[in-house]
Design an enzyme around this catalytic site. Structure first.
Site, PDB file in Angstrom:
ATOM      1  N   ASP A 202       5.935  32.033 -62.292  1.00  0.00           N
ATOM      2  CA  ASP A 202       4.794  32.935 -62.369  1.00  0.00           C
ATOM      3  C   ASP A 202       3.684  32.040 -62.902  1.00  0.00           C
ATOM      4  O   ASP A 202       3.669  31.716 -64.089  1.00  0.00           O
ATOM      5  CB  ASP A 202       5.089  34.089 -63.339  1.00  0.00           C
ATOM      6  N   HIS A 203       2.788  31.615 -62.012  1.00  0.00           N
ATOM      7  CA  HIS A 203       1.878  30.539 -62.436  1.00  0.00           C
ATOM      8  C   HIS A 203       0.951  30.972 -63.571  1.00  0.00           C
ATOM      9  O   HIS A 203       0.393  30.136 -64.268  1.00  0.00           O
ATOM     10  CB  HIS A 203       1.118  29.930 -61.252  1.00  0.00           C
TER      11      HIS A 203
ATOM     12  N   HIS B  38       2.120  38.991 -62.733  1.00  0.00           N
ATOM     13  CA  HIS B  38       1.182  38.350 -63.659  1.00  0.00           C
ATOM     14  C   HIS B  38       0.691  39.279 -64.778  1.00  0.00           C
ATOM     15  O   HIS B  38       0.717  38.925 -65.947  1.00  0.00           O
ATOM     16  CB  HIS B  38      -0.034  37.805 -62.906  1.00  0.00           C
TER      17      HIS B  38
HETATM   18  P1  NAD Z   1       2.213  28.371 -45.575  1.00  0.00           P
HETATM   19  O1  NAD Z   1       2.403  29.322 -44.452  1.00  0.00           O
HETATM   20  O2  NAD Z   1       0.902  27.677 -45.706  1.00  0.00           O
HETATM   21  O3  NAD Z   1       3.334  27.243 -45.486  1.00  0.00           O
HETATM   22  C1  NAD Z   1       4.638  27.515 -45.108  1.00  0.00           C
HETATM   23  C2  NAD Z   1       5.460  26.239 -45.042  1.00  0.00           C
HETATM   24  O4  NAD Z   1       6.787  26.585 -44.658  1.00  0.00           O
HETATM   25  C3  NAD Z   1       4.992  25.201 -44.041  1.00  0.00           C
HETATM   26  O5  NAD Z   1       5.197  23.918 -44.591  1.00  0.00           O
HETATM   27  C4  NAD Z   1       5.949  25.393 -42.847  1.00  0.00           C
HETATM   28  O6  NAD Z   1       6.170  24.216 -42.094  1.00  0.00           O
HETATM   29  C5  NAD Z   1       7.207  25.780 -43.560  1.00  0.00           C
HETATM   30  N1  NAD Z   1       8.115  26.565 -42.693  1.00  0.00           N
HETATM   31  C6  NAD Z   1       7.893  27.795 -42.185  1.00  0.00           C
HETATM   32  N2  NAD Z   1       8.956  28.168 -41.439  1.00  0.00           N
HETATM   33  C7  NAD Z   1       9.868  27.170 -41.486  1.00  0.00           C
HETATM   34  C8  NAD Z   1      11.175  26.955 -40.935  1.00  0.00           C
HETATM   35  N3  NAD Z   1      11.766  27.855 -40.161  1.00  0.00           N
HETATM   36  N4  NAD Z   1      11.826  25.804 -41.220  1.00  0.00           N
HETATM   37  C9  NAD Z   1      11.229  24.885 -42.008  1.00  0.00           C
HETATM   38  N5  NAD Z   1       9.994  25.022 -42.555  1.00  0.00           N
HETATM   39  C10 NAD Z   1       9.329  26.149 -42.294  1.00  0.00           C
HETATM   40  O7  NAD Z   1       2.594  29.155 -46.907  1.00  0.00           O
HETATM   41  P2  NAD Z   1       2.036  28.916 -48.415  1.00  0.00           P
HETATM   42  O8  NAD Z   1       0.735  29.633 -48.573  1.00  0.00           O
HETATM   43  O9  NAD Z   1       2.091  27.476 -48.747  1.00  0.00           O
HETATM   44  O10 NAD Z   1       3.099  29.734 -49.299  1.00  0.00           O
HETATM   45  C11 NAD Z   1       4.426  29.288 -49.529  1.00  0.00           C
HETATM   46  C12 NAD Z   1       5.075  30.176 -50.575  1.00  0.00           C
HETATM   47  O11 NAD Z   1       4.336  30.111 -51.781  1.00  0.00           O
HETATM   48  C13 NAD Z   1       5.129  31.649 -50.206  1.00  0.00           C
HETATM   49  O12 NAD Z   1       6.286  32.207 -50.771  1.00  0.00           O
HETATM   50  C14 NAD Z   1       3.900  32.210 -50.899  1.00  0.00           C
HETATM   51  O13 NAD Z   1       4.037  33.593 -51.169  1.00  0.00           O
HETATM   52  C15 NAD Z   1       3.915  31.407 -52.165  1.00  0.00           C
HETATM   53  N6  NAD Z   1       2.630  31.319 -52.838  1.00  0.00           N
HETATM   54  C16 NAD Z   1       1.554  30.747 -52.213  1.00  0.00           C
HETATM   55  C17 NAD Z   1       0.352  30.651 -52.882  1.00  0.00           C
HETATM   56  C18 NAD Z   1      -0.841  29.987 -52.240  1.00  0.00           C
HETATM   57  O14 NAD Z   1      -1.842  29.841 -52.940  1.00  0.00           O
HETATM   58  N7  NAD Z   1      -0.789  29.562 -51.011  1.00  0.00           N
HETATM   59  C19 NAD Z   1       0.228  31.156 -54.186  1.00  0.00           C
HETATM   60  C20 NAD Z   1       1.345  31.735 -54.801  1.00  0.00           C
HETATM   61  C21 NAD Z   1       2.536  31.794 -54.110  1.00  0.00           C
END
Ligand code: NAD
Length: 496
Positions: free
Chosen positions: A180-181, A243
């Site tokens: 939980d950042h 959060h």
């Molecule tokens: P994103 O869609 O930008 O990235 C997804 C990643 O997963 C990519 O690297 C993609 O290649 C990989 N991927 C997807 N399907 C795949 C598969 N079948 N096999 C292998 N790799 C696969 O998503 P994101 O925004 O980076 O978010 C990732 C996680 O972090 C999620 O759970 C999201 O809820 C969480 N999160 C993101 C943020 C943010 O600021 N982006 C903040 C808090 C939490």
């Protein structure tokens, strides 16, 4: 001088080509490197779907660091520790390749099999990855194995339980680090210091002296590109379940007997169990929701939520939530904890306002009804400013003997002031050290969903149109009424 611990570690980053990795994780790991918390004995293996090479990953890592506040001349040296593995989460072959790559790199870098598996990809894969890591023997290393798991941890209690059962097949609770950042933010961590290291606050920290506590996390941005995700989540699940509730717990828990993971967790869980459950009949007295419509922000017209990309034209997803939590224990009985969060609000700010009770007899109001005094407030600024303000009453200069609120302030801007470390940086390092204090235990996640589910269910079953608020405001009127009914008001964040 204390030596900085440098755990020899491999980090396996699932979702290495994604947004989170680029924006947060690479700069954070780099900052750890710059501050000497990573030895030469570390590798990062980026795993994702694309067919990248090591070089392509390194180029991307470099780009994300150069664009961040941490850019420096050590980037190339740092990037040499990065390796890429094209990865298909459902294919067992990918896991045996990962195992081989880890064994080979750990030998070359002198890493004793200490492995962090960081899940930075879509949540539907978390369970599969954990199970496969165990089945294919990746987690059978000589050193420690830890799983870092991003939000969302389920979208309700049953889905969170299912996910937990899956990851527990492969990792024990003490190997799981649920991020939980907010818990990595400087001032959120400072809540404990303010409370437990200051003799002047702790004796007042109860229902005899505090009238209410307000926690606001407001954004000016809309859903941007994330309409699709937000439609399945909404503000309650996205912000309150994790959060904001975590901040409530840090503010309300009893002092732990030691600042050790289990002691802090057990105090948090105790207070979580004391939060009053809300039935669907009483819901509107406790929680209200809203959705932004078109409006004006900084002189610009911005569209309403329903006009955003990948959002249903008749969507009833809430982009704003305000709620009242009552903690039915000796310390807090009768003190409302108000929480509020939303998108497209008038300010970007995360603040906690602790409002103290008025004096039983105030000689200044007694003298003349006009001579009001301001309640004492302790404001904890989380972002973008960091610090605290204590609002007291002082004498207004002059002959009339009037009072005026005065601020005792200790504050700096986290953007252009002191470079406080990224929340992720702290949390990744904590995980390397095996310190899970600032991560959510399953019991916390379990209880928080049990609290949140009836609220989302009541809203899902409601036939009432969702309230709206103009973009650029602080939410719907119902949010103000929630406090007015109790004789309070939201303190204006701009004025604090
Ligand atoms: P994103 O869609 O930008 O990235 C997804 C990643 O997963 C990519 O690297 C993609 O290649 C990989 N991927 C997807 N399907 C795949 C598969 N079948 N096999 C292998 N790799 C696969 O998503 P994101 O925004 O980076 O978010 C990732 C996680 O972090 C999620 O759970 C999201 O809820 C969480 N999160 C993101 C943020 C943010 O600021 N982006 C903040 C808090 C939490």
């Amino acid at each position: 001088m204390n030596e900085i611990a440098q755990p020899k570690t491999s980090i396996i980053l699932f979702g290495a080509t994604g947004d989170l990795a680029k924006r947060k994780l690479y700069p954070s790991i780099y900052s750890l490197f710059l501050s000497g918390k990573l030895s030469k004995n570390f590798v990062v293996i980026g795993a994702a779907r694309r067919e990248w090479s090591d070089e392509e990953l390194r180029e991307n890592v470099k780009k994300s660091i150069v664009e961040s506040k941490y850019s420096s001349d050590k980037v190339d040296e740092f990037c040499q520790h990065f390796y890429y593995l094209p990865f298909d989460v459902t294919n067992t072959e990918s896991y045996s390749q990962l195992k081989d790559k880890l064994n080979q790199l750990e030998l070359a870098y002198g890493i004793p099999g200490n492995r962090i598996y960081y899940m930075a990809m879509a949540p539907q894969f978390f369970g599969t990855i954990a199970i496969q890591l165990k089945r294919e023997g990746v987690t059978q290393s000589e050193g420690w194995n830890r799983l870092v798991i991003e939000k969302p941890f389920g979208h309700d209690l049953p889905s969170a339980q299912k996910l937990n059962n899956e990851i527990r097949e492969a990792f024990s609770e003490d190997q799981i680090y649920r991020i939980d950042h907010y818990l990595g933010k400087e001032m959120v961590q400072n809540i404990e210091v303010i409370r437990f290291a200051n003799a002047i606050f702790e004796p007042l920290w109860n229902n005899r002296h505090i009238s209410n506590i307000q926690i606001t996390s407001s954004e000016v941005l809309g859903v941007e590109e994330r309409g699709g995700y937000y439609e399945t989540s909404g503000a309650l699940r996205d912000m309150v379940q994790n959060h904001l509730l975590q901040m409530v717990l840090l503010l309300s828990m009893d002092p732990p007997i030691r600042l050790a993971t289990n002691e802090v967790r057990s105090e948090k869980i105790k207070v979580l169990r004391a939060i009053r459950a809300i039935s669907s009949e009483e819901m509107e007295n406790y929680f209200v929701r809203g959705q932004y419509r078109a409006g004006e922000l900084s002189g610009l017209q911005v569209p309403g939520y329903r006009e955003e990309k990948n959002v249903e034209k008749k969507s009833s997803t809430e982009t704003f939530v305000a709620g009242k939590l009552m903690i039915d224990n000796h310390r807090w009985a009768g003190v409302p904890f108000y929480v509020r969060t939303g998108k497209r609000m008038s300010v970007k700010s995360t603040k906690i306002v602790v409002q103290f009770k008025d004096l039983p007899l105030n000689v200044y109001t007694q003298k003349s009804r006009d001579r009001k005094i301001h309640p004492n407030l302790l404001v904890i600024h989380i972002q973008p400013d960091e610090g605290i303000t204590l609002i007291l009453n002082g004498k207004k200069v002059g002959l009339l003997g009037e009072t005026v609120p005065v601020d005792l302030e200790f504050k700096h801007s986290s953007i252009d002031g002191v470079n406080t470390p990224e929340a992720y940086e702290r949390l990744i390092y904590d995980c390397m050290l095996g310190d899970a204090t600032n991560f959510a235990h399953w019991d916390e996640v379990n209880l928080s969903w049990a609290l949140i589910d009836p609220i989302s269910q009541a809203w899902a079953e409601s036939t009432q149109e969702i309230d709206t608020y103009a973009a650029g405001t602080m939410g719907p009127e119902a949010s103000d009424l929630l406090l007015e009914k109790d004789g309070f008001k939201w303190w204006s964040l701009k004025d604090l």
